[in-house]
Design a protein around this motif. Structure first.
Motif, PDB file in Angstrom:
ATOM      1  N   ASN A   2       0.841  -1.185   0.000  1.00  0.00           N
ATOM      2  CA  ASN A   2       0.000   0.000   0.000  1.00  0.00           C
ATOM      3  C   ASN A   2       0.880   1.241   0.000  1.00  0.00           C
ATOM      4  O   ASN A   2       2.098   1.163  -0.059  1.00  0.00           O
ATOM      5  N   ASN A   3       0.232   2.408   0.039  1.00  0.00           N
ATOM      6  CA  ASN A   3       0.940   3.691   0.017  1.00  0.00           C
ATOM      7  C   ASN A   3       1.873   3.815  -1.183  1.00  0.00           C
ATOM      8  O   ASN A   3       2.901   4.485  -1.123  1.00  0.00           O
ATOM      9  N   GLY A   4       1.517   3.148  -2.293  1.00  0.00           N
ATOM     10  CA  GLY A   4       2.305   3.256  -3.507  1.00  0.00           C
ATOM     11  C   GLY A   4       3.451   2.272  -3.616  1.00  0.00           C
ATOM     12  O   GLY A   4       4.125   2.236  -4.643  1.00  0.00           O
ATOM     13  N   ILE A   5       3.709   1.464  -2.594  1.00  0.00           N
ATOM     14  CA  ILE A   5       4.809   0.496  -2.624  1.00  0.00           C
ATOM     15  C   ILE A   5       4.362  -0.737  -3.402  1.00  0.00           C
ATOM     16  O   ILE A   5       3.348  -1.351  -3.085  1.00  0.00           O
ATOM     17  N   ILE A   6       5.141  -1.131  -4.425  1.00  0.00           N
ATOM     18  CA  ILE A   6       4.752  -2.290  -5.231  1.00  0.00           C
ATOM     19  C   ILE A   6       5.667  -3.489  -5.024  1.00  0.00           C
ATOM     20  O   ILE A   6       5.259  -4.618  -5.270  1.00  0.00           O
ATOM     21  N   HIS A   7       6.903  -3.268  -4.595  1.00  0.00           N
ATOM     22  CA  HIS A   7       7.817  -4.372  -4.292  1.00  0.00           C
ATOM     23  C   HIS A   7       8.754  -3.932  -3.168  1.00  0.00           C
ATOM     24  O   HIS A   7       9.121  -2.758  -3.082  1.00  0.00           O
ATOM     25  N   ARG A   8       9.173  -4.882  -2.363  1.00  0.00           N
ATOM     26  CA  ARG A   8      10.232  -4.611  -1.392  1.00  0.00           C
ATOM     27  C   ARG A   8      10.920  -5.932  -1.070  1.00  0.00           C
ATOM     28  O   ARG A   8      10.292  -6.981  -0.987  1.00  0.00           O
ATOM     29  N   PHE A   9      12.232  -5.872  -0.904  1.00  0.00           N
ATOM     30  CA  PHE A   9      12.972  -7.085  -0.574  1.00  0.00           C
ATOM     31  C   PHE A   9      14.256  -6.700   0.147  1.00  0.00           C
ATOM     32  O   PHE A   9      14.668  -5.539   0.166  1.00  0.00           O
ATOM     33  N   GLU A  10      14.885  -7.718   0.752  1.00  0.00           N
ATOM     34  CA  GLU A  10      16.126  -7.531   1.491  1.00  0.00           C
ATOM     35  C   GLU A  10      17.216  -8.350   0.822  1.00  0.00           C
ATOM     36  O   GLU A  10      16.998  -9.492   0.410  1.00  0.00           O
ATOM     37  N   THR A  11      18.409  -7.774   0.691  1.00  0.00           N
ATOM     38  CA  THR A  11      19.537  -8.482   0.096  1.00  0.00           C
ATOM     39  C   THR A  11      20.226  -9.335   1.157  1.00  0.00           C
ATOM     40  O   THR A  11      19.926  -9.249   2.348  1.00  0.00           O
ATOM     41  N   HIS A  12      21.199 -10.133   0.721  1.00  0.00           N
ATOM     42  CA  HIS A  12      21.917 -10.995   1.667  1.00  0.00           C
ATOM     43  C   HIS A  12      22.744 -10.189   2.660  1.00  0.00           C
ATOM     44  O   HIS A  12      23.122 -10.685   3.710  1.00  0.00           O
ATOM     45  N   ARG A  13      23.025  -8.923   2.337  1.00  0.00           N
ATOM     46  CA  ARG A  13      23.774  -8.060   3.257  1.00  0.00           C
ATOM     47  C   ARG A  13      22.848  -7.219   4.129  1.00  0.00           C
ATOM     48  O   ARG A  13      23.261  -6.239   4.739  1.00  0.00           O
ATOM     49  N   HIS A  14      21.571  -7.588   4.164  1.00  0.00           N
ATOM     50  CA  HIS A  14      20.577  -6.918   4.993  1.00  0.00           C
ATOM     51  C   HIS A  14      20.313  -5.475   4.551  1.00  0.00           C
ATOM     52  O   HIS A  14      19.972  -4.623   5.359  1.00  0.00           O
ATOM     53  N   SER A  15      20.507  -5.243   3.271  1.00  0.00           N
ATOM     54  CA  SER A  15      20.098  -3.964   2.684  1.00  0.00           C
ATOM     55  C   SER A  15      18.634  -4.070   2.267  1.00  0.00           C
ATOM     56  O   SER A  15      18.175  -5.135   1.853  1.00  0.00           O
ATOM     57  N   SER A  16      17.908  -2.964   2.371  1.00  0.00           N
ATOM     58  CA  SER A  16      16.496  -2.936   1.985  1.00  0.00           C
ATOM     59  C   SER A  16      16.335  -2.204   0.661  1.00  0.00           C
ATOM     60  O   SER A  16      16.895  -1.118   0.475  1.00  0.00           O
ATOM     61  N   ILE A  17      15.575  -2.788  -0.247  1.00  0.00           N
ATOM     62  CA  ILE A  17      15.236  -2.145  -1.506  1.00  0.00           C
ATOM     63  C   ILE A  17      13.720  -2.130  -1.642  1.00  0.00           C
ATOM     64  O   ILE A  17      13.070  -3.171  -1.566  1.00  0.00           O
ATOM     65  N   TRP A  18      13.189  -0.936  -1.815  1.00  0.00           N
ATOM     66  CA  TRP A  18      11.761  -0.754  -2.026  1.00  0.00           C
ATOM     67  C   TRP A  18      11.539  -0.088  -3.373  1.00  0.00           C
ATOM     68  O   TRP A  18      12.334   0.775  -3.790  1.00  0.00           O
ATOM     69  N   ILE A  19      10.445  -0.470  -4.027  1.00  0.00           N
ATOM     70  CA  ILE A  19      10.066   0.104  -5.313  1.00  0.00           C
ATOM     71  C   ILE A  19       8.654   0.654  -5.189  1.00  0.00           C
ATOM     72  O   ILE A  19       7.765  -0.010  -4.630  1.00  0.00           O
TER      73      ILE A  19
END
Length: 214
Positions: A2-19
């Motif tokens: 919601n709130n416009g977020i369509i994807h989100r995931f975490e990398t193996h280094r615990h970085s967050s990526i949201w789209i």
């Protein structure tokens, strides 16, 4: 989402990526919130700046503001983590990470880059992606080199001359092992590329310059 977020995931280094979809994020903000970003900016840029702060605040789970250096590089004002931002059309992606070497790029999958490929790449690089059976290999190469360009702390980088893709492996996630060959810097970086339709998302989040296991 919601709130416009369509994807989100975490990398193996615990970085967050949201789209996110910029227009959808903007629709959740008040006119007063958007007006804070208008001075000296086009409507498109105003929405990008407002979306970036709103997205960072959601990712960190508290209100925050992105500050930019003299060259336009984004920084988080109140946390130790670092940030990289990319946008294309109505889409924005954000990478927040404790890693000191990071970069992010998104591209719409059907973007036609055929005419400009000779400016930034050579046939052996493209063949690596063709061998993997990916669609639009030239666009993969472009996104990877955008990440390399963002990640290296030197000026005068030439995409074709200084940024080299040496080996590419993978399937769902494509990992490209790359080298920066610049008079002021020699470095090794690994760039991960993933598909989140309609986007190709490429990113770097390394602890140092050098190949890492992805």
């Amino acid at each position: 989402m919601n709130n416009g977020i369509i994807h989100r995931f975490e990398t193996h280094r615990h970085s967050s990526i949201w789209i996110a979809q910029i227009a959808e994020v903007i629709s959740t903000l008040s006119e007063e919130q958007i007006e804070r970003y208008q001075a000296g900016h086009s409507l498109e840029r105003t929405h990008q700046l407002a979306c970036a702060d709103a997205l960072a605040s959601q990712m960190l789970n508290h209100p925050t503001q992105i500050v930019r250096d003299t060259e336009g590089g984004p920084h988080l004002s109140d946390v130790v983590e670092r940030v990289s931002i990319s946008h294309t059309g109505n889409y924005m992606a954000m990478l927040i990470s404790p890693s000191p070497v990071l970069a992010l790029d998104i591209e719409i999958m059907d973007r036609d880059v055929e005419r400009i490929i000779p400016r930034y790449s050579e046939r052996p690089e493209l063949e690596q992606f063709s061998d993997l059976g990916v669609k639009n290999p030239g666009l993969y190469v472009w996104g990877i080199k955008e990440c390399l360009f963002k990640a290296v702390p030197v000026n005068g980088i030439l995409f074709k001359d200084h940024l080299k893709i040496k080996q590419t492996v993978g399937n769902e996630a494509v990992v490209s092992h790359c080298e920066v060959e610049h008079p002021n810097l020699r470095a090794q970086l690994s760039v991960v590329s993933r598909i989140f339709e309609p986007l190709i998302v490429s990113y770097v989040d390394q602890a140092k310059y050098g190949h890492e296991k992805i």
